[in-house]
Design a protein around this motif. Structure first.
Motif, mmCIF file in Angstrom:
data_model
loop_
_atom_site.group_PDB
_atom_site.id
_atom_site.type_symbol
_atom_site.label_atom_id
_atom_site.label_comp_id
_atom_site.label_asym_id
_atom_site.label_seq_id
_atom_site.Cartn_x
_atom_site.Cartn_y
_atom_site.Cartn_z
ATOM 1 N N UNK A 22 0.836 -1.208 0.000
ATOM 2 C CA UNK A 22 0.000 0.000 0.000
ATOM 3 C C UNK A 22 0.868 1.255 0.000
ATOM 4 N N UNK A 23 1.986 1.212 0.731
ATOM 5 C CA UNK A 23 2.894 2.359 0.733
ATOM 6 C C UNK A 23 3.536 2.543 -0.631
ATOM 7 N N UNK A 24 3.851 1.449 -1.300
ATOM 8 C CA UNK A 24 4.464 1.551 -2.624
ATOM 9 C C UNK A 24 3.493 2.141 -3.639
ATOM 10 N N UNK A 25 2.232 1.757 -3.555
ATOM 11 C CA UNK A 25 1.224 2.256 -4.491
ATOM 12 C C UNK A 25 0.915 3.726 -4.223
ATOM 13 N N UNK A 87 0.961 -8.323 -8.250
ATOM 14 C CA UNK A 87 0.762 -7.157 -9.119
ATOM 15 C C UNK A 87 1.603 -5.972 -8.669
ATOM 16 N N UNK A 88 1.738 -5.767 -7.383
ATOM 17 C CA UNK A 88 2.484 -4.614 -6.890
ATOM 18 C C UNK A 88 3.990 -4.836 -6.977
ATOM 19 N N UNK A 89 4.447 -6.023 -6.618
ATOM 20 C CA UNK A 89 5.886 -6.240 -6.509
ATOM 21 C C UNK A 89 6.532 -6.875 -7.741
ATOM 22 N N UNK A 90 5.796 -7.656 -8.516
ATOM 23 C CA UNK A 90 6.418 -8.377 -9.616
ATOM 24 C C UNK A 90 5.906 -7.957 -10.990
ATOM 25 N N UNK A 91 4.649 -8.256 -11.283
ATOM 26 C CA UNK A 91 4.113 -7.994 -12.612
ATOM 27 C C UNK A 91 2.639 -7.628 -12.497
ATOM 28 N N UNK A 92 2.311 -6.451 -12.967
ATOM 29 C CA UNK A 92 0.923 -5.984 -12.859
ATOM 30 C C UNK A 92 -0.026 -6.830 -13.696
ATOM 31 N N UNK A 93 0.385 -7.226 -14.877
ATOM 32 C CA UNK A 93 -0.522 -7.988 -15.749
ATOM 33 C C UNK A 93 -0.773 -9.394 -15.203
ATOM 34 N N UNK A 99 -5.663 -11.963 -9.324
ATOM 35 C CA UNK A 99 -6.718 -11.316 -8.536
ATOM 36 C C UNK A 99 -8.094 -11.684 -9.081
ATOM 37 N N UNK A 100 -8.242 -11.660 -10.400
ATOM 38 C CA UNK A 100 -9.526 -12.026 -11.008
ATOM 39 C C UNK A 100 -9.883 -13.466 -10.670
ATOM 40 N N UNK A 101 -8.904 -14.367 -10.734
ATOM 41 C CA UNK A 101 -9.147 -15.765 -10.370
ATOM 42 C C UNK A 101 -9.605 -15.882 -8.916
ATOM 43 N N UNK A 102 -8.976 -15.129 -8.026
ATOM 44 C CA UNK A 102 -9.372 -15.155 -6.620
ATOM 45 C C UNK A 102 -10.768 -14.617 -6.387
ATOM 46 N N UNK A 103 -11.108 -13.545 -7.082
ATOM 47 C CA UNK A 103 -12.452 -12.971 -6.928
ATOM 48 C C UNK A 103 -13.511 -13.927 -7.459
ATOM 49 N N UNK A 104 -13.245 -14.537 -8.595
ATOM 50 C CA UNK A 104 -14.193 -15.503 -9.152
ATOM 51 C C UNK A 104 -14.353 -16.694 -8.212
ATOM 52 N N UNK A 105 -13.251 -17.161 -7.648
ATOM 53 C CA UNK A 105 -13.329 -18.269 -6.694
ATOM 54 C C UNK A 105 -14.158 -17.877 -5.477
ATOM 55 N N UNK A 106 -13.971 -16.664 -4.980
ATOM 56 C CA UNK A 106 -14.775 -16.198 -3.848
ATOM 57 C C UNK A 106 -16.245 -16.112 -4.189
#
Length: 120
Positions: A22-25, A87-93, A99-106
């Motif tokens: 969050x601080x990095x963003x 997404x924040x530390x390695x690769x945004x794409x 994240x989309x996979x996690x949201x769909x799973x939820x």
């Protein structure tokens, strides 16, 4: 005892990573966000320890099928959280798709939970 200590340290560490992300963003002070998140997580782990026995007894008394949707939802949340960190530390794409996979799973776990709770 060691397993609980490891889990507590993992929770505090992930919270510190989340604060750092969050601080990095937001281009804020990374130390303040990381330490603040770690302190909040440590307090939360301490409070959760107070309710551990009642939580364990509730989970043992509840049929596993009724908790299936909640467990799927928690897995989705953890996957989405990992996607945020990627997404924040390695690769945004790549992180976006995790994240989309996690949201769909939820969102899959939610109707399963509703169905299992209210069926006869």
């Amino acid at each position: 005892m060691n397993a609980r200590l490891f889990q507590s340290l993992a929770i505090v560490s992930v919270a510190a990573l989340l604060g750092l992300s969050l601080a990095k963003v937001s281009a804020a002070d990374p130390w303040a966000f990381s330490v603040g998140a770690a302190v909040i997580a440590a307090i939360a782990v301490g409070i959760a320890g107070l309710f551990r026995q009642s939580t364990v007894s509730f989970e043992k008394a509840t049929p596993p099928r009724k908790l299936l949707g909640l467990r799927i939802g928690v897995v989705g949340f953890v996957v989405a959280l990992c996607g945020w960190l990627v997404a924040v530390f390695l690769s945004a794409s790549v992180g976006y798709y995790i994240v989309v996979l996690g949201i769909v799973t939820g969102f899959v776990g939610f109707p399963i939970h509703i169905y299992n709770m209210f069926r006869t």
